[in-house]
Design an enzyme around this catalytic site. Sequence first.
Site, PDB file in Angstrom:
ATOM      1  N   GLU A 166      10.229  30.195  26.071  1.00 60.44           N
ATOM      2  CA  GLU A 166      10.098  31.543  25.522  1.00 60.44           C
ATOM      3  C   GLU A 166      10.667  31.711  24.106  1.00 60.44           C
ATOM      4  O   GLU A 166      11.695  32.386  23.906  1.00 60.44           O
ATOM      5  CB  GLU A 166      10.708  32.574  26.481  1.00 60.44           C
ATOM      6  CG  GLU A 166      10.036  32.549  27.841  1.00 60.44           C
ATOM      7  CD  GLU A 166      10.487  33.669  28.769  1.00 60.44           C
ATOM      8  OE1 GLU A 166      11.459  34.355  28.450  1.00 60.44           O
ATOM      9  OE2 GLU A 166       9.843  33.865  29.807  1.00 60.44           O
ATOM     10  N   GLU A 351       6.570  30.929  35.194  1.00 59.86           N
ATOM     11  CA  GLU A 351       7.471  31.951  35.724  1.00 59.86           C
ATOM     12  C   GLU A 351       6.684  33.186  36.052  1.00 59.86           C
ATOM     13  O   GLU A 351       5.957  33.706  35.192  1.00 59.86           O
ATOM     14  CB  GLU A 351       8.526  32.371  34.689  1.00 59.86           C
ATOM     15  CG  GLU A 351       9.678  31.446  34.552  1.00 59.86           C
ATOM     16  CD  GLU A 351      10.729  31.988  33.588  1.00 59.86           C
ATOM     17  OE1 GLU A 351      10.883  33.224  33.484  1.00 59.86           O
ATOM     18  OE2 GLU A 351      11.394  31.156  32.955  1.00 59.86           O
TER      19      GLU A 351
END
Length: 440
Positions: A166, A351
């Site tokens: 991320e 995720e």
Amino acid sequence: MDFKRSDFPESFLFGAATAAYQIEGHQFGGAGPTHWDTFAAGTGNVVRAEDGAVACDHYHRFAEDLDLLKDAGMDAYRFSTSWARVMPDGRTPNAEGLDYYDRLVDAMLERGLKPFQTLYHWELPAALADKGGWMNRDTCDYFGDFTDVITDRIGDRVAAIATINEPWCISYLSHFLGHHAPGLKDIRATARAMHHINLAHGIGMTRLRAKGMKNCGVVLNFDHTEPQDDSPSAAKAATTWDAIMNRWFIEAITKGTYPAEALAGLAPHMPAGWADDKGKDRQPKAFHSVNKNTRPKISAEDTGVRTQMTSAEGPGDKTQMGWEMYPDGLRSFLPRLSRDYIGDMPIYVTENGMAWDDRVENGAVYDPERIQFVSDHIAATKKAIDEGANVQGFFYWSLLDNYEWAFGYEKRFGMIHVDFETLKRTPKASYHALKAAIAR
Ligand code: FCB
């Protein structure tokens, strides 16, 4: 849950994800201090100023945790390797840390679980933060050295490696919005971090490829952004937000460019010579990973001096984080990624999960909300595959309740409940439901 394994291609992988600092217990095994320890010790940064010193003590209890993963019928485990555990000062290898990841990977293989490694999931060694962290271009080269050291030790046994988790959170959320370590609200720092994190990915990828590693990628988080209202200013703000959050990293990596809508605000603050790096972050990859959680609604606020963007949650039901549950965002984003950027390259949903205020009652945790959430998101993934996205796996976030960064231990994302006093693990109803669906 409404799905069964046989709805998916035979090679499709089901797994669960974690990250080192959130579960391992950072005080064990000679790990060095990280910028999250610094951030947590500050005033008002983290709920109750909690840190990852003990977390779930996965460092000592990983065998029990991997047994639970295996007993659920999972195929793969997404974990991360802490830079500060492997190199406590960011530069010098720590034999104890390397031995730990060696044991961890072997334990996965003994249970038939495919190791999906993430190199960097946020715990920057404090010694490198002292030198400017992601604002400092040298950090990118140091990241390359860390990549070499950990890959030399476990690279022969991992099934897949992602460089960075991320980049948007590491750069924008942490340097502009101030929510995560190092907690800055500084556009100059942001522009540097947004550029350097791409560069670090490119350097990491180059090092991995030089070692012959094949299944390499990056983990990006995307949100399906929408304007808050019908105003032209909200439309413009939503486009800018989309450019910063969703396009900045993927376009750098796949095309070697930055979107003009994002550069409009960032260019004056970029590090000298940034344009000459064009293409250094453009590396061929074997896979892309997507983390997907919510749907921000973007509006523009006229401060009188300049227009600023604000993000609010959409109208649907919310999780314990206050995030809107919006499975259609996953359905629409996965084909967009294939269509606009990566073609047929494999994608993993690395995720997807939700936090809820779960409690143990009579030895069990009843979490029907999570069962519905997972069911809806796996159905959305299936639809995305039908619409042409080459999705090859789905990892629930997270295997365990854990240290949820600025929220400390308050938010529970796990499919396994952790009592943070006793460290007892209790699989939730969602764990059992997912296990049953995967077995079908
Ligand atoms: C993601 C992070 C992960 C976890 C979830 C809830 O952004 O990668 O570590 O905190 O959100």
